[in-house]
Motif scaffolding. Structure first.
Motif, PDB file in Angstrom:
ATOM      1  N   ALA A   1      54.187  16.624  19.482  1.00 20.11           N
ATOM      2  CA  ALA A   1      53.171  16.258  20.479  1.00 20.11           C
ATOM      3  C   ALA A   1      53.774  15.958  21.842  1.00 20.11           C
ATOM      4  O   ALA A   1      53.192  16.300  22.874  1.00 20.11           O
ATOM      5  N   GLY A   2      54.939  15.313  21.875  1.00 17.37           N
ATOM      6  CA  GLY A   2      55.587  15.011  23.141  1.00 17.37           C
ATOM      7  C   GLY A   2      56.001  16.273  23.868  1.00 17.37           C
ATOM      8  O   GLY A   2      55.821  16.402  25.087  1.00 17.37           O
ATOM      9  N   TRP A   3      56.567  17.214  23.135  1.00 16.86           N
ATOM     10  CA  TRP A   3      56.986  18.480  23.731  1.00 16.86           C
ATOM     11  C   TRP A   3      55.784  19.267  24.253  1.00 16.86           C
ATOM     12  O   TRP A   3      55.828  19.849  25.334  1.00 16.86           O
TER      13      TRP A   3
ATOM     14  N   ILE B   1      66.422  24.732  22.865  1.00 12.04           N
ATOM     15  CA  ILE B   1      66.656  25.576  24.046  1.00 12.04           C
ATOM     16  C   ILE B   1      67.448  26.845  23.741  1.00 12.04           C
ATOM     17  O   ILE B   1      67.203  27.890  24.329  1.00 12.04           O
ATOM     18  N   ALA B   2      68.365  26.802  22.808  1.00 12.45           N
ATOM     19  CA  ALA B   2      69.238  27.945  22.547  1.00 12.45           C
ATOM     20  C   ALA B   2      68.466  29.219  22.227  1.00 12.45           C
ATOM     21  O   ALA B   2      68.933  30.323  22.488  1.00 12.45           O
TER      22      ALA B   2
ATOM     23  N   VAL C   1      64.518  32.263  30.420  1.00 18.02           N
ATOM     24  CA  VAL C   1      64.703  31.426  31.593  1.00 18.02           C
ATOM     25  C   VAL C   1      64.417  32.199  32.873  1.00 18.02           C
ATOM     26  O   VAL C   1      63.652  31.752  33.744  1.00 18.02           O
ATOM     27  N   GLU C   2      65.017  33.356  33.024  1.00 19.09           N
ATOM     28  CA  GLU C   2      64.807  34.165  34.213  1.00 19.09           C
ATOM     29  C   GLU C   2      63.437  34.842  34.198  1.00 19.09           C
ATOM     30  O   GLU C   2      62.750  34.922  35.221  1.00 19.09           O
TER      31      GLU C   2
ATOM     32  N   PRO D   1      56.348  24.961  20.536  1.00 19.58           N
ATOM     33  CA  PRO D   1      57.742  24.512  20.543  1.00 19.58           C
ATOM     34  C   PRO D   1      58.451  24.771  19.214  1.00 19.58           C
ATOM     35  O   PRO D   1      57.842  24.733  18.142  1.00 19.58           O
ATOM     36  N   THR D   2      59.744  25.041  19.300  1.00 17.14           N
ATOM     37  CA  THR D   2      60.566  25.287  18.112  1.00 17.14           C
ATOM     38  C   THR D   2      61.465  24.082  17.881  1.00 17.14           C
ATOM     39  O   THR D   2      62.191  23.655  18.769  1.00 17.14           O
ATOM     40  N   SER D   3      61.432  23.525  16.680  1.00 15.32           N
ATOM     41  CA  SER D   3      62.255  22.348  16.344  1.00 15.32           C
ATOM     42  C   SER D   3      63.451  22.755  15.498  1.00 15.32           C
ATOM     43  O   SER D   3      63.575  23.920  15.072  1.00 15.32           O
TER      44      SER D   3
END
Length: 240
Positions: free
Chosen positions: A203-205, A214-215, A221-222, A233-235
């Motif tokens: 929920a925070g993400w 992030i990996a 990113v670009e 989101p991926t955990s």
């Protein structure tokens, strides 16, 4: 924090500033006569319905009230306890971090300067135990009830005083240092990977649009620079 509601955006913007401000004031040393002794181990907690590993019932009630006040249920997320924030804090205190496994705990204990960071002869678990006891005692003195039993306006007033270092604990523990650590851990629980107990259902993400681990998103990113990147989101658990 303001009035009876909690502004999420103000919470995010002030997180770093609040912790830095607390660190900028070198705390006075609590329990000075005992500072050269090895701090006693925390007493064993009683079992609770939440299955806490470290927090006893009184401490659990305090932490649950704090996280629900700082993170109330709204259109963005459920309340703090439903997000697992109290579970995150309990696990942290019960583990190596709470036991101070990476802290130098041999003294001498002297008042430091802000750049030296945390300078108390207490492990994080001991800081919490003493801080919660002191906070509840102060609430009883001011309001006639412990923190978990006072109303929202009183909680707000007390937490602001705690943040400003205006609450004086009988033990000598600097209340501002306790608040800074508590606030930091609430933030961590809100935005850390769910594997650690908090940020339930990510929920925070989702609230801030964070993609997660992030990996696995470096290639975007670009591609999405300066554009909204909407994705579930991926955990860490998702990668297992």
């Amino acid at each position: 924090m303001k009035n009876d509601t909690f502004d999420r955006r103000a919470f995010l913007k002030s997180a770093v500033a609040g912790t830095a401000a607390a660190a900028a004031t070198a705390p006075s040393l609590p329990l000075a006569a005992e500072a050269q002794q090895t701090p006693p181990a925390p007493s064993a907690p009683a079992a609770t319905s939440q299955g806490y590993s470290h927090l006893n019932p009184e401490e659990a009630a305090f932490i649950e009230a704090v996280v629900d006040h700082m993170v109330p249920a709204d259109e963005l997320t459920p309340k703090g306890t439903e997000l697992g924030l109290s579970i995150y804090i309990d696990r942290a205190l019960a583990g190596g971090w709470g036991k101070g496994e990476r802290l130098y705990m041999q003294g001498p204990w002297k008042q430091g300067v802000p750049s030296q960071g945390y300078q108390l002869p207490l492990t994080p678990a001991q800081l919490y135990r003493a801080g919660i006891a002191g906070a509840n005692a102060s609430c009883v003195a001011s309001y006639g009830k412990t923190f978990d039993k006072i109303d929202a306006a009183q909680r707000e007033e007390f937490l602001l005083a705690l943040q400003a270092g205006k609450v004086k604990f009988e033990s000598g523990l600097p209340s501002r240092v306790f608040f800074a650590q508590l606030y930091q851990n609430v933030m961590e629980g809100m935005f850390a990977d769910p594997i650690y107990g908090g940020n339930r259902s990510k929920a925070g993400w989702k609230m801030i649009g964070f993609p997660g681990v992030i990996a696995v998103h470096y290639q975007n990113v670009e591609k999405y620079r300066d554009r909204k990147y909407s994705v579930d989101p991926t955990s860490i658990a998702d990668m297992s």
